[in-house]
Design a protein around this motif. Sequence first.
Motif, PDB file in Angstrom:
ATOM      1  N   ILE A   8       0.046  -5.673 -17.296  1.00  0.00           N
ATOM      2  CA  ILE A   8      -0.123  -6.163 -15.926  1.00  0.00           C
ATOM      3  C   ILE A   8       0.926  -5.541 -15.000  1.00  0.00           C
ATOM      4  O   ILE A   8       0.614  -5.097 -13.884  1.00  0.00           O
ATOM      5  CB  ILE A   8      -0.040  -7.704 -15.887  1.00  0.00           C
ATOM      6  CG1 ILE A   8      -1.250  -8.312 -16.600  1.00  0.00           C
ATOM      7  CG2 ILE A   8       0.035  -8.203 -14.444  1.00  0.00           C
ATOM      8  CD1 ILE A   8      -1.161  -9.818 -16.768  1.00  0.00           C
ATOM      9  N   PHE A   9       2.173  -5.483 -15.465  1.00  0.00           N
ATOM     10  CA  PHE A   9       3.262  -4.895 -14.669  1.00  0.00           C
ATOM     11  C   PHE A   9       2.982  -3.420 -14.392  1.00  0.00           C
ATOM     12  O   PHE A   9       3.145  -2.947 -13.255  1.00  0.00           O
ATOM     13  CB  PHE A   9       4.579  -5.065 -15.426  1.00  0.00           C
ATOM     14  CG  PHE A   9       5.771  -4.545 -14.672  1.00  0.00           C
ATOM     15  CD1 PHE A   9       6.211  -5.168 -13.520  1.00  0.00           C
ATOM     16  CD2 PHE A   9       6.451  -3.422 -15.133  1.00  0.00           C
ATOM     17  CE1 PHE A   9       7.318  -4.690 -12.831  1.00  0.00           C
ATOM     18  CE2 PHE A   9       7.549  -2.936 -14.444  1.00  0.00           C
ATOM     19  CZ  PHE A   9       7.984  -3.573 -13.293  1.00  0.00           C
ATOM     20  N   THR A  10       2.531  -2.699 -15.398  1.00  0.00           N
ATOM     21  CA  THR A  10       2.236  -1.272 -15.242  1.00  0.00           C
ATOM     22  C   THR A  10       1.092  -1.054 -14.271  1.00  0.00           C
ATOM     23  O   THR A  10       1.150  -0.174 -13.400  1.00  0.00           O
ATOM     24  CB  THR A  10       1.900  -0.644 -16.606  1.00  0.00           C
ATOM     25  OG1 THR A  10       2.994  -0.845 -17.500  1.00  0.00           O
ATOM     26  CG2 THR A  10       1.620   0.844 -16.471  1.00  0.00           C
ATOM     27  N   LEU A  11       0.040  -1.867 -14.413  1.00  0.00           N
ATOM     28  CA  LEU A  11      -1.100  -1.745 -13.500  1.00  0.00           C
ATOM     29  C   LEU A  11      -0.704  -2.067 -12.060  1.00  0.00           C
ATOM     30  O   LEU A  11      -1.191  -1.436 -11.114  1.00  0.00           O
ATOM     31  CB  LEU A  11      -2.233  -2.665 -13.955  1.00  0.00           C
ATOM     32  CG  LEU A  11      -2.969  -2.258 -15.235  1.00  0.00           C
ATOM     33  CD1 LEU A  11      -3.973  -3.333 -15.635  1.00  0.00           C
ATOM     34  CD2 LEU A  11      -3.670  -0.919 -15.062  1.00  0.00           C
ATOM     35  N   ALA A  12       0.196  -3.033 -11.903  1.00  0.00           N
ATOM     36  CA  ALA A  12       0.664  -3.385 -10.556  1.00  0.00           C
ATOM     37  C   ALA A  12       1.423  -2.212  -9.925  1.00  0.00           C
ATOM     38  O   ALA A  12       1.227  -1.888  -8.743  1.00  0.00           O
ATOM     39  CB  ALA A  12       1.549  -4.622 -10.621  1.00  0.00           C
ATOM     40  N   ILE A  13       2.285  -1.575 -10.712  1.00  0.00           N
ATOM     41  CA  ILE A  13       3.040  -0.425 -10.203  1.00  0.00           C
ATOM     42  C   ILE A  13       2.097   0.705  -9.825  1.00  0.00           C
ATOM     43  O   ILE A  13       2.220   1.320  -8.749  1.00  0.00           O
ATOM     44  CB  ILE A  13       4.071   0.044 -11.257  1.00  0.00           C
ATOM     45  CG1 ILE A  13       5.188  -0.991 -11.404  1.00  0.00           C
ATOM     46  CG2 ILE A  13       4.652   1.403 -10.865  1.00  0.00           C
ATOM     47  CD1 ILE A  13       6.173  -0.687 -12.503  1.00  0.00           C
ATOM     48  N   LEU A  14       1.112   0.994 -10.698  1.00  0.00           N
ATOM     49  CA  LEU A  14       0.143   2.050 -10.411  1.00  0.00           C
ATOM     50  C   LEU A  14      -0.687   1.708  -9.181  1.00  0.00           C
ATOM     51  O   LEU A  14      -0.952   2.575  -8.333  1.00  0.00           O
ATOM     52  CB  LEU A  14      -0.769   2.275 -11.616  1.00  0.00           C
ATOM     53  CG  LEU A  14      -0.152   3.000 -12.809  1.00  0.00           C
ATOM     54  CD1 LEU A  14      -1.107   2.983 -13.997  1.00  0.00           C
ATOM     55  CD2 LEU A  14       0.208   4.441 -12.439  1.00  0.00           C
ATOM     56  N   GLY A  15      -1.087   0.442  -9.062  1.00  0.00           N
ATOM     57  CA  GLY A  15      -1.890   0.021  -7.919  1.00  0.00           C
ATOM     58  C   GLY A  15      -1.146   0.187  -6.607  1.00  0.00           C
ATOM     59  O   GLY A  15      -1.695   0.698  -5.625  1.00  0.00           O
ATOM     60  N   ILE A  16       0.109  -0.223  -6.596  1.00  0.00           N
ATOM     61  CA  ILE A  16       0.920  -0.081  -5.381  1.00  0.00           C
ATOM     62  C   ILE A  16       1.133   1.393  -5.056  1.00  0.00           C
ATOM     63  O   ILE A  16       1.056   1.813  -3.891  1.00  0.00           O
ATOM     64  CB  ILE A  16       2.271  -0.815  -5.548  1.00  0.00           C
ATOM     65  CG1 ILE A  16       2.033  -2.327  -5.600  1.00  0.00           C
ATOM     66  CG2 ILE A  16       3.219  -0.460  -4.411  1.00  0.00           C
ATOM     67  CD1 ILE A  16       3.253  -3.120  -6.008  1.00  0.00           C
ATOM     68  N   SER A  17       1.374   2.200  -6.074  1.00  0.00           N
ATOM     69  CA  SER A  17       1.592   3.633  -5.865  1.00  0.00           C
ATOM     70  C   SER A  17       0.344   4.308  -5.320  1.00  0.00           C
ATOM     71  O   SER A  17       0.417   5.153  -4.415  1.00  0.00           O
ATOM     72  CB  SER A  17       2.026   4.295  -7.177  1.00  0.00           C
ATOM     73  OG  SER A  17       3.225   3.719  -7.652  1.00  0.00           O
ATOM     74  N   TYR A  18      -0.826   3.938  -5.849  1.00  0.00           N
ATOM     75  CA  TYR A  18      -2.084   4.463  -5.315  1.00  0.00           C
ATOM     76  C   TYR A  18      -2.283   4.020  -3.866  1.00  0.00           C
ATOM     77  O   TYR A  18      -2.761   4.790  -3.026  1.00  0.00           O
ATOM     78  CB  TYR A  18      -3.263   4.002  -6.165  1.00  0.00           C
ATOM     79  CG  TYR A  18      -3.671   4.998  -7.225  1.00  0.00           C
ATOM     80  CD1 TYR A  18      -4.462   6.108  -6.897  1.00  0.00           C
ATOM     81  CD2 TYR A  18      -3.276   4.847  -8.546  1.00  0.00           C
ATOM     82  CE1 TYR A  18      -4.835   7.026  -7.864  1.00  0.00           C
ATOM     83  CE2 TYR A  18      -3.648   5.770  -9.524  1.00  0.00           C
ATOM     84  CZ  TYR A  18      -4.437   6.851  -9.173  1.00  0.00           C
ATOM     85  OH  TYR A  18      -4.805   7.766 -10.129  1.00  0.00           O
ATOM     86  N   TYR A  19      -1.902   2.775  -3.561  1.00  0.00           N
ATOM     87  CA  TYR A  19      -2.040   2.284  -2.193  1.00  0.00           C
ATOM     88  C   TYR A  19      -1.160   3.093  -1.240  1.00  0.00           C
ATOM     89  O   TYR A  19      -1.576   3.402  -0.107  1.00  0.00           O
ATOM     90  CB  TYR A  19      -1.673   0.805  -2.109  1.00  0.00           C
ATOM     91  CG  TYR A  19      -1.644   0.294  -0.684  1.00  0.00           C
ATOM     92  CD1 TYR A  19      -2.823   0.018  -0.006  1.00  0.00           C
ATOM     93  CD2 TYR A  19      -0.431   0.133  -0.017  1.00  0.00           C
ATOM     94  CE1 TYR A  19      -2.811  -0.425   1.308  1.00  0.00           C
ATOM     95  CE2 TYR A  19      -0.404  -0.303   1.300  1.00  0.00           C
ATOM     96  CZ  TYR A  19      -1.594  -0.585   1.955  1.00  0.00           C
ATOM     97  OH  TYR A  19      -1.566  -1.006   3.270  1.00  0.00           O
ATOM     98  N   ILE A  20       0.046   3.430  -1.680  1.00  0.00           N
ATOM     99  CA  ILE A  20       0.943   4.234  -0.849  1.00  0.00           C
ATOM    100  C   ILE A  20       0.278   5.561  -0.484  1.00  0.00           C
ATOM    101  O   ILE A  20       0.296   5.991   0.671  1.00  0.00           O
ATOM    102  CB  ILE A  20       2.280   4.488  -1.585  1.00  0.00           C
ATOM    103  CG1 ILE A  20       3.063   3.186  -1.714  1.00  0.00           C
ATOM    104  CG2 ILE A  20       3.106   5.547  -0.858  1.00  0.00           C
ATOM    105  CD1 ILE A  20       4.244   3.286  -2.668  1.00  0.00           C
ATOM    106  N   VAL A  21      -0.322   6.211  -1.476  1.00  0.00           N
ATOM    107  CA  VAL A  21      -0.991   7.490  -1.240  1.00  0.00           C
ATOM    108  C   VAL A  21      -2.187   7.299  -0.310  1.00  0.00           C
ATOM    109  O   VAL A  21      -2.398   8.081   0.627  1.00  0.00           O
ATOM    110  CB  VAL A  21      -1.421   8.134  -2.570  1.00  0.00           C
ATOM    111  CG1 VAL A  21      -2.231   9.407  -2.317  1.00  0.00           C
ATOM    112  CG2 VAL A  21      -0.191   8.460  -3.413  1.00  0.00           C
ATOM    113  N   HIS A  22      -2.957   6.246  -0.546  1.00  0.00           N
ATOM    114  CA  HIS A  22      -4.125   5.989   0.296  1.00  0.00           C
ATOM    115  C   HIS A  22      -3.701   5.696   1.728  1.00  0.00           C
ATOM    116  O   HIS A  22      -4.273   6.247   2.689  1.00  0.00           O
ATOM    117  CB  HIS A  22      -4.916   4.800  -0.254  1.00  0.00           C
ATOM    118  CG  HIS A  22      -6.068   4.397   0.615  1.00  0.00           C
ATOM    119  ND1 HIS A  22      -7.247   5.117   0.665  1.00  0.00           N
ATOM    120  CD2 HIS A  22      -6.210   3.361   1.492  1.00  0.00           C
ATOM    121  CE1 HIS A  22      -8.065   4.538   1.532  1.00  0.00           C
ATOM    122  NE2 HIS A  22      -7.463   3.482   2.048  1.00  0.00           N
TER     123      HIS A  22
END
Length: 308
Positions: A8-22
Motif C-alpha cells: 500500500i505504501f509503495t502504491l501510494a508513492i507511485l500514485g503521487i509520483s504519477y500525479y506529479i508528472v500528470h
Amino acid sequence: MILVAVVIFTLAILGISYYIVHWGLSPTVRNDQDTYAYMYSEYPHLKQWVRKLNSEQLLRDTTILSTDSLMLHGFYIPADRPTPNTAIVVHGHKNHALSMLHIAYMYSRSMHFNVLLPDLRAHGESEGNHICMGWDDRNDIKRWIDEAPKIFGNKDIRIVVHGISMGAATTMMLAGDETPKTVRCFVEDCGYTSAWDAISYVLNTKYHLPSFPFMYIANKISKWKYGLDLKEASAIDQIKKAEKPMLFIHGTNDHYVPSEMVHKLYQAKPRNKFIWEAPNARHGRSYHDYPKEYTLQVGAFVKSYFYK
C-alpha cells in the motif's frame, strides 16, 4: 500485514509520483472565451484594443513546424508603422498565447513593436503530447526567431524575447544557447531556476510533501514516458552561459515561484544583467500592479540594446 502495508505504501508513492508528472506535464486545452473573459476582467483596456485588432484583421494566426515535425501555432500583430523592432512574447505553464495579450499590448501600443505570440508545444493549438517546462520549448522559440523575418517581412529584424513564468524559464534556457544576431536581448519575468526546483517547491508548499522520494520517482517516470529530465531542464545552468543582456523581473510577494529564485538566477548570469523587483507583486502580476513602471523598465532596457 507488514507485506500489505509495504504494498500500500509503495502504491501510494507511485500514485503521487504519477500525479506529479500528470499535473506538471499533461497537455492543455485552449478555451478562448474563458481567456478573453479573464484578460478583460484583469486588464479592461484590452477589450477595445483587441476589438480593433480583429476588426482590422491585425491579430493573425500562423503556424510553423518544429525540428521534430510538430505543428506549432502562434498569433502575430504587425506594428502600426513599419519597423524592424519585434517582441516574441512567451506564455507560462498551462496558459497559451492569448494569456499574454497584456504584454503584447505594452509592446504594440506603448513601444510600436511587431509582436509574435507563440503557443508552446502541448499548449493552445500547438501539437505535443507533453509540456516541456521550457527545455524543448527553447528550440521551438529558435524556430520562431528564424521565421520572424518572413512573418513580418523585414530581413533586418531586431528581436527581444520576453517570457513570464515557464515562458521566462524558456527565455533563460534559450539565452544559454547560441542565438542569431537578430536577437538583441531577453526579458524574464518570474521564471524558475529549474523544472525540478519549481515542481519541488509546489510539492513542498502546497501539498506538504518532501522531494524525496516523490520527485526522484516522478523524474524517472518523466524520462521514461517523455524523455524529459526535470533536472536537465535548468534555467540556472543555462543562464551561466548567457552572454546577451537580460532584464530580470520578479514580484517580491511571489509564493508560486519564490522571489529568492530570481536572486540565484541574477547572480548566476555573468554580465549584462539588470534586475527590477516589483514591490508586493504576486506571481506574474508585476505588470498588472505596476503597468507604467513595468513599461518604463522594459522600454528603457530593450531600446538601449536595440539601437546600439
